[in-house]
Design a protein around this motif. Structure first.
Motif, short mmCIF file in Angstrom:
data_model
loop_
_atom_site.label_atom_id
_atom_site.label_comp_id
_atom_site.label_asym_id
_atom_site.label_seq_id
_atom_site.Cartn_x
_atom_site.Cartn_y
_atom_site.Cartn_z
N ARG A 163 0.69 -1.13 -0.02
CA ARG A 163 0.06 0.10 -0.09
C ARG A 163 0.89 1.27 0.07
O ARG A 163 0.54 2.37 0.40
CB ARG A 163 -0.96 -0.10 1.26
N ASP A 205 -9.05 -10.79 -2.49
CA ASP A 205 -9.95 -9.52 -2.28
C ASP A 205 -8.88 -8.42 -2.34
O ASP A 205 -9.22 -7.20 -3.00
CB ASP A 205 -10.37 -9.53 -0.69
N LYS A 206 -7.63 -8.47 -2.05
CA LYS A 206 -6.74 -7.14 -1.96
C LYS A 206 -6.28 -6.99 -3.36
O LYS A 206 -6.33 -5.77 -3.98
CB LYS A 206 -5.59 -7.44 -1.11
N SER A 207 -5.85 -7.98 -4.15
CA SER A 207 -5.59 -7.84 -5.63
C SER A 207 -6.72 -7.31 -6.51
O SER A 207 -6.45 -6.76 -7.31
CB SER A 207 -4.65 -9.12 -6.02
N ARG A 208 -7.79 -7.82 -6.10
CA ARG A 208 -9.15 -7.60 -6.86
C ARG A 208 -9.19 -5.93 -6.80
O ARG A 208 -9.66 -5.05 -7.71
CB ARG A 208 -10.44 -8.27 -6.38
N THR A 209 -9.39 -5.39 -5.41
CA THR A 209 -9.43 -4.21 -5.16
C THR A 209 -8.44 -3.13 -6.02
O THR A 209 -8.79 -2.27 -6.80
CB THR A 209 -9.36 -3.82 -3.81
N GLU A 219 -8.96 -3.27 -9.79
CA GLU A 219 -10.21 -2.60 -10.19
C GLU A 219 -9.90 -0.91 -10.02
O GLU A 219 -10.46 -0.15 -11.01
CB GLU A 219 -11.40 -2.84 -9.39
N LYS A 220 -9.13 -0.64 -9.00
CA LYS A 220 -8.51 0.73 -9.08
C LYS A 220 -7.78 1.04 -10.26
O LYS A 220 -7.77 2.32 -10.53
CB LYS A 220 -7.56 0.87 -7.78
#
Length: 64
Positions: A1, A31-35, A38-39
């Motif tokens: 991050r 979940d973290k790599s998806r976010t 998408e960003k």
């Protein structure tokens, strides 16, 4: 991050552009790599794998 992932994807987009690749993908997201994907403008092709055009990535990074 702290931006390492974004810097790496930016680097990949420049290499992809240089060698004529049109898309970059992220496989088997959590979940973290998806976010993260998408960003950056990636879109899901089946719920677990994401793709974005190199052109869109270059545009994303040139706006930042």
């Amino acid at each position: 991050r702290i931006g390492n992932g974004a810097h790496f994807v930016h680097f990949l987009s420049e290499i992809a552009l240089k060698y004529g690749f049109k898309y970059i993908g992220v496989e088997s997201v959590n979940d973290k790599s998806r976010t993260f994907a998408e960003k950056l403008g990636f879109y899901s092709i089946d719920g677990f794998n994401y793709v974005v055009s190199v052109e869109n990535l270059i545009s994303y990074f040139s706006m930042g």
